[in-house]
Scaffold this active site. Structure first.
Site, short mmCIF file in Angstrom:
data_model
loop_
_atom_site.label_atom_id
_atom_site.label_comp_id
_atom_site.label_asym_id
_atom_site.label_seq_id
_atom_site.Cartn_x
_atom_site.Cartn_y
_atom_site.Cartn_z
N ASP A 1 0.81 -1.23 0.00
CA ASP A 1 0.00 0.00 0.00
C ASP A 1 0.84 1.27 0.00
O ASP A 1 0.30 2.38 -0.04
CB ASP A 1 -0.96 -0.02 1.18
N ASP B 1 -6.14 -5.07 -5.29
CA ASP B 1 -5.99 -3.64 -4.97
C ASP B 1 -4.66 -3.08 -5.47
O ASP B 1 -4.52 -1.89 -5.71
CB ASP B 1 -6.06 -3.38 -3.46
N1 GLY Z 1 -7.62 -3.49 1.18
C1 GLY Z 1 -8.04 -2.29 0.63
C2 GLY Z 1 -9.50 -2.13 0.63
O1 GLY Z 1 -10.11 -2.28 1.68
O2 GLY Z 1 -10.05 -1.85 -0.39
#
Ligand code: GLY
Length: 375
Positions: A92, A154
């Site tokens: 992230d 993601d």
């Molecule tokens: N893991 C990222 C989201 O909750 O979209």
């Protein structure tokens, strides 16, 4: 589109009014989900750290309000304390430093921000597993937490940081990694019907695919709507950054699945494939992200086709504004109600989420003008 100009301007005005007030309350901190009307703060290493400063940069670009810029810069500086934390940082990094340092650099040409974002891109590229051609998602968080072979959908939204680093440095290593991960996502995450897996587990030694996992969706064969929205936007950006048409085709395939499953008000449920008896909460954040993805697709296709994607994105954003927005109520920090963060863990269900707010405002600004995206 004339009518759209009017409501978008009105919506941005309301957003600016409310964020100006919440900026006094939240300041240089990292909100995630609003519980009982108040944004709960996270530590700076949490994956959502970029969205509040990113939202402030979007509004600074509109208004030139220095108080918003100041808070965004302070948030970015606080991230310096986590960039050396090997244990806490994960993939992230892309979300976090794209909406802080890359945004700052694109708007102000701040050299410190460029340096931070390049360092972040190096850390992201270093998570690449060259046998499986994937960027490892998370680190093990406790003894026995084995996720060395996990990649997640993601991560497509983290790839623009790598393409940006190649553009800035002339070093193609970053985009090589991004393209390899993109191919893996295309081959192993997108199902034939256009729905997507959240997590795919690979053998980290041989690189072979082992299985798909449900993650934040209801199950491994359900259809988590936010995962689909990350795929729509991430694949559209991959097309922008590579020019390879199979990414555009895939983005369109996921978009068609998503649009076909929207309820009458154009705001998705948190999972499109739930068994009977499970409450079908909305996830307004998935709607806001997907709307930005549809706008990106509309930029990439010819005019008549573009119109369909753009009109659908507008319907989604308009519905969020008319039916999900909270504008005048000082007892609610969030802008957009009814997001669902993590149903399987029972966390943050039916609440405003900072990424829902961020992408709603990004969508509005993209309708207003052809700005360069932070991504
Ligand atoms: N893991 C990222 C989201 O909750 O979209």
């Amino acid at each position: 589109m004339t009518n759209d100009v009017q409501w978008v301007a009105e919506a941005l005005q309301k957003v600016y009014g409310k964020v100006g007030r919440t900026n006094m309350k939240i300041g240089a901190n990292f909100p995630h989900a609003s519980v009982n009307g108040s944004y709960q703060l996270e530590e700076p290493h949490w994956w959502t750290a970029g969205f509040w400063p990113g939202l402030l940069w979007l509004l600074y670009r509109e208004t030139k309000d220095e108080s918003l810029k100041e808070t965004a810069k302070q948030c970015e500086k606080q991230l310096d304390s986590v960039i050396t934390d090997y244990y806490k940082l994960d993939h992230d990094i892309g979300f976090m430093w794209t909406l802080t340092s890359v945004a700052n650099y694109k708007l102000t040409k701040d050299e410190d921000s460029k340096r931070r974002a390049l360092l972040a891109a190096n850390l992201l590229a270093a998570r690449f597993n060259c046998k499986g051609n994937y960027i490892r998602a998370w680190n093990s968080r406790y003894k026995g937490d084995e996720n060395t072979g996990w990649a997640i959908i993601d991560c497509l939204m983290n790839l623009p940081l790598l393409f940006w680093a190649t553009k800035e440095t002339g070093d193609p290593r970053f985009s090589h990694v991004a393209k390899k991960h993109g191919e893996t996502a295309l081959n192993h995450f997108i199902r034939k019907d256009g729905s997507v897996h959240h997590i795919v587990q690979f053998n980290p030694e041989t690189g072979e695919k082992e299985k798909a996992l449900g993650g934040q969706g209801f199950s491994s064969d359900s259809a988590w709507s936010r995962g689909a929205s990350w795929a729509i936007y991430g694949l559209a950006l991959l097309y922008r950054d590579t020019g390879e048409s199979h990414y555009l085709q895939a983005a369109k395939g996921v978009a068609h699945f998503f649009i076909a499953h929207l309820p009458d008000d154009f705001v998705p449920y948190w999972d499109f494939r739930l068994p009977q008896g499970i409450t079908n909460y909305r996830d307004s954040s998935a709607g806001a992200i997907a709307a930005c993805g549809l706008l990106a697709i509309s930029q990439a296709v010819e005019r008549t086709e573009a119109n369909m994607y753009k009109r659908t994105a507008i319907k989604m954003l308009r519905s969020l504004y008319d039916h999900y927005g909270d504008w005048e109520n000082d007892g609610q920090d969030g802008l957009i109600l009814h997001g669902t963060s993590h149903y399987p863990e029972g966390k943050n269900i039916d609440v405003p989420l900072i990424y829902g707010d961020y992408f709603f405002v990004e969508g509005l600004t993209s309708l207003k003008a052809e700005y360069e995206l932070f991504w």
